[in-house]
Enzyme design. Structure first.
Site, PDB file in Angstrom:
ATOM      1  N   LYS A 112       2.946  -2.143  10.896  1.00  0.00           N
ATOM      2  CA  LYS A 112       2.050  -2.564   9.809  1.00  0.00           C
ATOM      3  C   LYS A 112       0.858  -3.284  10.415  1.00  0.00           C
ATOM      4  O   LYS A 112       0.993  -3.953  11.441  1.00  0.00           O
ATOM      5  CB  LYS A 112       2.786  -3.526   8.865  1.00  0.00           C
ATOM      6  CG  LYS A 112       2.176  -3.616   7.491  1.00  0.00           C
ATOM      7  CD  LYS A 112       2.670  -2.479   6.628  1.00  0.00           C
ATOM      8  CE  LYS A 112       2.375  -2.655   5.172  1.00  0.00           C
ATOM      9  NZ  LYS A 112       3.228  -1.781   4.351  1.00  0.00           N
ATOM     10  N   GLY A 224       2.892  -3.403 -14.538  1.00  0.00           N
ATOM     11  CA  GLY A 224       1.834  -3.062 -13.568  1.00  0.00           C
ATOM     12  C   GLY A 224       1.394  -1.626 -13.803  1.00  0.00           C
ATOM     13  O   GLY A 224       2.224  -0.713 -13.872  1.00  0.00           O
ATOM     14  N   GLY A 226      -1.183   0.009 -11.981  1.00  0.00           N
ATOM     15  CA  GLY A 226      -2.030   0.495 -10.879  1.00  0.00           C
ATOM     16  C   GLY A 226      -1.569   1.890 -10.491  1.00  0.00           C
ATOM     17  O   GLY A 226      -0.923   2.585 -11.289  1.00  0.00           O
ATOM     18  N   ASN A 227      -1.869   2.267  -9.262  1.00  0.00           N
ATOM     19  CA  ASN A 227      -1.528   3.607  -8.785  1.00  0.00           C
ATOM     20  C   ASN A 227      -0.032   3.918  -8.923  1.00  0.00           C
ATOM     21  O   ASN A 227       0.345   5.004  -9.375  1.00  0.00           O
ATOM     22  CB  ASN A 227      -1.957   3.697  -7.319  1.00  0.00           C
ATOM     23  CG  ASN A 227      -1.935   5.106  -6.822  1.00  0.00           C
ATOM     24  OD1 ASN A 227      -2.419   6.006  -7.495  1.00  0.00           O
ATOM     25  ND2 ASN A 227      -1.339   5.317  -5.674  1.00  0.00           N
ATOM     26  N   VAL A 228       0.817   2.952  -8.592  1.00  0.00           N
ATOM     27  CA  VAL A 228       2.263   3.192  -8.621  1.00  0.00           C
ATOM     28  C   VAL A 228       2.784   3.229 -10.065  1.00  0.00           C
ATOM     29  O   VAL A 228       3.455   4.185 -10.481  1.00  0.00           O
ATOM     30  CB  VAL A 228       3.020   2.128  -7.788  1.00  0.00           C
ATOM     31  CG1 VAL A 228       4.515   2.382  -7.804  1.00  0.00           C
ATOM     32  CG2 VAL A 228       2.497   2.113  -6.349  1.00  0.00           C
ATOM     33  N   GLY A 229       2.455   2.196 -10.842  1.00  0.00           N
ATOM     34  CA  GLY A 229       2.937   2.112 -12.229  1.00  0.00           C
ATOM     35  C   GLY A 229       2.455   3.277 -13.079  1.00  0.00           C
ATOM     36  O   GLY A 229       3.228   3.865 -13.849  1.00  0.00           O
TER      37      GLY A 229
HETATM   38  N1  GLU Z   1       1.708   1.466   2.876  1.00  0.00           N
HETATM   39  C1  GLU Z   1       2.730   2.368   2.398  1.00  0.00           C
HETATM   40  C2  GLU Z   1       4.103   1.718   2.505  1.00  0.00           C
HETATM   41  O1  GLU Z   1       4.191   0.522   2.599  1.00  0.00           O
HETATM   42  C3  GLU Z   1       2.669   3.739   3.070  1.00  0.00           C
HETATM   43  C4  GLU Z   1       2.844   3.744   4.541  1.00  0.00           C
HETATM   44  C5  GLU Z   1       2.607   5.102   5.173  1.00  0.00           C
HETATM   45  O2  GLU Z   1       2.370   6.100   4.472  1.00  0.00           O
HETATM   46  O3  GLU Z   1       2.645   5.130   6.403  1.00  0.00           O
HETATM   47  O4  GLU Z   1       5.116   2.355   2.396  1.00  0.00           O
END
Ligand code: GLU
Length: 426
Positions: A112, A224, A226-229
């Protein structure tokens, strides 16, 4: 506290990640020396990112890339821009990626990255310069076989296009596989945008088959939008559930007869909030936290962390919770919900759709061919359904005294430990 690092060990988010690791390790009977190995990233790089502001002044930011574990494959995980980013949070998030990727059964380790910056205070040109400088600073650490970043909070396909371009200039060839969730014109997939929400809906669908006799007619509340919700709500509605409530930071709307998600999404886009959707008997309230306690079958927390706590968990009525956000349920709430027999599908399982789709994109980039969106979604659906059912069965068989999260962690950590043993690392 060990003498290793003061950079991240005092961070509360990091400490929570270590606590979860220790719990999984104790269930698996792993020795403390393994925990000592696993709680540290293999590599943590800190970079200084300097840009020239539009007003001619120089501005300097600090960023990190944490490479937690590569036993199962190259490091993989997003990069976030946030004013609250810390080394500790970045290390914790990279550890969660190790478990998420391991559990998903994709050939990746965990990584990350982050830059401590308030992106809202920068112009588009300044963000581009920041993105290029940051990626150039970590260019020696990443690569299609080494570490493959992707979007996270406040980064998107445009950011990936800049990273891809910057890296390709440095190495002297178009390196498609260095980042995922690229724009479709640069080897990405249109469906990457919907894939996290799709996965969150999919695991709720599979759980509904197991504990509610199916999804048809079941009521859903989504915290929520956003994109996920948004996409979780859209797919759950498409598959026959009744989405009765959705929320954003301004409040929530509720109609027991069901909401038209397409229409709600248009209103949100036009006016900035779902609470301006006023059709029929829809009730609106400014307190979005109330949504979590509505009488529904399925709850999807897809906004922020720590919203389901020991305080409100006793009032939660849902039978299934599918965690779209990272860490929406506190460990105390998790235990209380388990006692009430609520099935909480943990974040590392429920929101893996994004990274699984990233793997589909990356593997096809490397083969030099492209999938249709339909093929990609079918593949995602198959992989995540299988994974959900495998974790669910293992949970019931071996770990039923614990919340499902503990089972997911135990499976994920066990795979990583086995790979490390086979490679002779431990
Ligand atoms: N940021 C997203 C996660 O936390 C996707 C990570 C990715 O596709 O490498 O799962």
């Amino acid at each position: 506290m060990s003498e290793y690092s003061t950079l991240y060990e005092t961070d509360p988010v990091y400490q929570m990640a270590v606590k979860q690791l220790k719990e999984a390790a104790s269930i698996l009977g792993l020795p403390d020396e393994y925990v000592e190995v696993l709680r540290h990233p293999e590599k943590l790089v800190q970079v200084r990112v300097t840009i020239r502001r539009d007003n001619g002044k120089i501005a300097t930011f600090i960023g990190w890339r944490s490479q937690h574990n590569s036993a199962l494959g190259p490091y993989k995980g997003g990069i976030r821009y946030s004013p609250n980013a810390t080394a500790g949070e970045t290390v914790a998030l990279s550890m969660w990626m190790t478990w998420k990727n391991s559990l998903a059964g994709i050939p990746y380790g965990g990584g990350k990255g982050s830059v401590r910056v308030d992106p809202k205070a920068l112009s588009q040109r300044e963000i581009e310069e920041l993105s290029r400088r940051y990626f150039a600073s970590i260019a020696r650490e990443v690569g299609p076989d080494i570490d493959i970043p992707a979007p996270d909070v406040y980064t998107n396909p445009q950011t990936m296009a800049w990273y891809f371009d910057e890296y390709s200039r440095i190495v002297g060839y178009p390196a498609w596989g260095v980042v995922t969730a690229k724009p479709p014109e640069l080897g990405g997939l249109y469906v990457r945008t919907v894939s996290t929400g799709y996965g969150v809906a999919l695991v709720a669908r599979e759980a509904a088959k197991r504990v509610l006799g199916g999804l048809e007619g079941r009521t859903v509340a989504v915290h929520g939008f956003g994109n996920v919700g948004l996409y979780a709500a859209k797919y759950l509605a498409e598959w026959g559930a009744r989405v009765v409530a959705v929320s954003d930071s301004k409040g929530y709307i509720y109609d027991p007869k069901g909401l038209n998600i397409e229409e709600v999404s248009k209103v949100k886009e036009k006016t900035g909030s779902v609470i301006n959707y006023k059709v029929g008997d829809v009730k609106a309230s400014a307190n979005h936290m109330e949504l979590l306690e509505l009488p529904v079958d399925i709850l999807v927390p897809a906004a922020i962390e720590n919203v389901i706590t020991a305080e409100n968990a006793p009032r939660v009525k849902a039978k299934i919770i599918s965690e779209g956000a990272n860490g929406p349920t506190t460990p105390e709430a998790d235990k209380l919900l388990h006692e009430k027999q609520v099935v909480v599908i943990p974040d590392i399982l429920a929101n893996a759709g994004g990274v699984v789709m990233s793997w589909i994109e990356w593997s096809h980039n490397r083969m030099g061919c492209f999938l249709t969106d339909e093929e990609a979604i079918t593949r995602l659906d198959k992989m995540m359904s299988q994974n959900f059912n495998r974790v669910f069965d293992e949970w019931q068989k071996k770990y039923s005294n614990y919340p499902m999260r503990i089972a997911a962690y135990a499976i994920a950590v066990d795979r990583v430990v086995k790979a490390m043993k086979l490679r002779g690392w431990i």
